[in-house]
Design an enzyme around this catalytic site. Structure first.
Site, PDB file in Angstrom:
ATOM      1  CE  LYS A 113      13.001 -83.316  -8.427  1.00  0.00           C
ATOM      2  NZ  LYS A 113      12.797 -84.721  -8.081  1.00  0.00           N
TER       3      LYS A 113
ATOM      4  NE  ARG B 231       6.307 -91.345 -14.250  1.00  0.00           N
ATOM      5  CZ  ARG B 231       6.480 -91.978 -13.085  1.00  0.00           C
ATOM      6  NH1 ARG B 231       5.497 -92.695 -12.583  1.00  0.00           N
ATOM      7  NH2 ARG B 231       7.628 -91.909 -12.452  1.00  0.00           N
TER       8      ARG B 231
END
Length: 513
Positions: free
Chosen positions: A273, A348
């Site tokens: 990020k 996930r």
């Protein structure tokens, strides 16, 4: 934990300047129908101060406890788009005024609102709003002392014993959820997150087990292990799997099984990020925090007939020489070959193997319902704003689980939207080669990806084996994926906003009342 507990106060007439309370907060929608005891005084003040009735105002009153009378308007409540959050927000403002005025034992009175459809729990919601405003970060309390929260009790005028029991249980759960979500990444690194859970449930009806052995995690939860791999170089960042279970006395009529995403820090991994987007990623554990919070509420209330199991994937997505990278193929617990599309789609993966285990457990339980709870996608925040997004499989949709939760959320200031799972979501994660069985994600941000919060549910259903338990199967298993990326913190401010403990009140209202 030092949250303000709700206590009883039989009626408004029971309060006086000499009572044990030291302030009265009146929440009303207008000045047209005020409680008779205070109406003349409030209207007299309103005649000379136009702020009264428009914003929270502190009045000096000889009749009020502590001589402090705080009038907090909700504004209009009857428009198409109004809901009980007006009361929640009014209570936040009122309790802030009370605290700043020096009150430590205020009484809270909601006037002439509970009779409205949709506002039946306005008093309880007001109390929960007050506690949201009073919460201070765990690090702040440890540094300054619990006194910074100041208030230990709030008397709810007219509340029954049953109301007090329920609302105190929810408040306890929300408080724990805020602590776990809102604490900085070293203070709440995986081992310390697990320690908080063990301490929070000590002596309760909820049993807690913590898996800390790296070899066990590598073997049993290979997708979680992949996410955690770069953190292995730093012992204090080692992952934990936290398991909780509540078994009620008597017969079990329903079993709830949760998997929570507990990313104590998400750097994005190899897909780092950048541009300031890493700030606030210590709150990427909000899903696991909310699940733990719900379990805390369950521990306090000990509901009959409901068995609750929770698995928390507590891990750090670090950057380093051993971090996982796009294009890797990892074989999951379910035997599914997962091709990594983007390492910033790690939540996930962290939950997938736990969901597989949860599915196996569910097959042997009474009326099971499965949930994943996660701050999963920027798309959820973009698509539904400050609301939770519930994506359900066929059995859950048939049972209207998400719709029922949404209806409870509307009553308890814990609002959400229902999203459909579609064929395009399963198409999106289909393999592109014979080398793999499923693609974890594309390589673009979810916020700019069509159906960016819906398709991850398809991925989770596949790696968890729930795609084999749909409506067309011999054993359908209801499953709801709850994405709280838009609802998990106030104002969408992931670095500075207070955690909201999203889903705790809705789940409690549906399953534990």
């Amino acid at each position: 934990m030092s949250y303000a507990r709700a206590t009883s106060c039989a009626s408004l007439d029971a309060l006086s300047a000499t009572s044990e309370n030291d302030a009265l907060i009146i929440i009303c929608d207008s000045l047209d129908a005020l409680p008779q005891t205070y109406a003349e005084q409030i209207n007299t003040h309103a005649a000379i101060d136009s702020r009264v009735g428009k914003q929270s105002a502190l009045l000096i009153s000889e009749q009020a406890p502590g001589k402090r009378l705080i009038v907090t308007p909700t504004g209009p409540l009857g428009r198409d788009y109004d809901d009980v959050r007006r009361v929640f927000e009014a209570a936040k403002k009122g309790i802030a005024v009370a605290k700043e005025a020096g009150a430590i034992k205020p009484a809270l009175y909601v006037h002439n609102i509970q009779q409205r459809p949709g506002y039946e729990f306005a008093l309880e919601v007001a109390f929960l709003g007050a506690n949201q405003a009073l919460w201070q970060p765990l690090e702040a309390r440890e540094y300054h002392g619990d006194a910074i929260s100041a208030l230990n009790t709030i008397s709810l005028v007219g509340a029954t014993d049953e109301q007090l029991k329920q609302v105190n249980a929810i408040a306890a759960g929300q408080y724990a959820a805020r602590d776990l979500c809102g604490t900085e990444p070293e203070r709440m690194a995986p081992p310390r997150f697990a320690d908080y859970c063990v301490e929070a449930f000590a002596g309760t009806a909820v049993k807690v087990d913590v898996i800390s052995d790296i070899a066990t995690i590598d073997k049993e939860y290979p997708l979680l292990s992949t996410v955690a791999r770069a953190s292995y170089a730093v012992e204090r960042h080692h992952p934990r799997v936290v398991k909780m279970a509540y078994v009620p006395e008597g017969n079990v009529e329903r079993t709830l099984i949760f998997v929570g995403k507990g990313l104590v820090y998400d750097t994005g991994g190899a897909d780092l990020k950048v541009g300031g987007f890493m700030a606030g990623m210590s709150r990427d554990k909000g899903g696991a925090a909310s699940v733990a919070g719900f379990m805390k509420a369950v521990a306090e209330a000990q509901p009959k007939g409901v068995k609750v199991i929770a698995y928390l994937a507590v891990v750090r997505n670090s950057i380093g020489s051993d971090c996982f990278v796009p294009d890797e193929i990892i074989t999951s617990r379910e035997g599914i070959r997962v091709r990594i599309g983007n390492t910033d789609a790690e939540g996930r993966l962290a939950m997938g193997d736990l969901l597989s285990e949860a599915k196996e457990v569910a097959k042997g339980e009474v009326n099971p319902e499965l949930f994943t709870v996660a701050t999963l996608t920027g798309h959820a925040a973009r698509a539904v704003g400050p609301y939770s997004a519930y994506v359900e499989n066929g059995p859950a949709r048939k049972a209207q689980l998400s719709q029922q939760l949404v209806e409870q959320g509307d009553l308890w200031a814990d609002c959400a939207e229902v999203s459909r799972s579609r064929r395009e979501d399963y198409d999106f994660v289909q393999p592109r080669t014979l080398a793999d069985d499923v693609l974890s994600s594309n390589n673009a941000a979810s916020a700019v990806t069509a159906r960016g919060h819906q398709f991850p549910m398809a991925f989770l259903a596949i790696v968890g084996g729930l795609d084999k338990h749909g409506l067309d199967s011999e054993q359908p298993l209801p499953y709801v994926h709850m994405d709280i990326a838009g609802s998990g913190v106030e104002g969408g401010d992931w670095q500075h906003g207070k955690p909201t403990a999203a889903t705790v009140a809705s789940l409690f209202a549906k399953y534990c009342r």
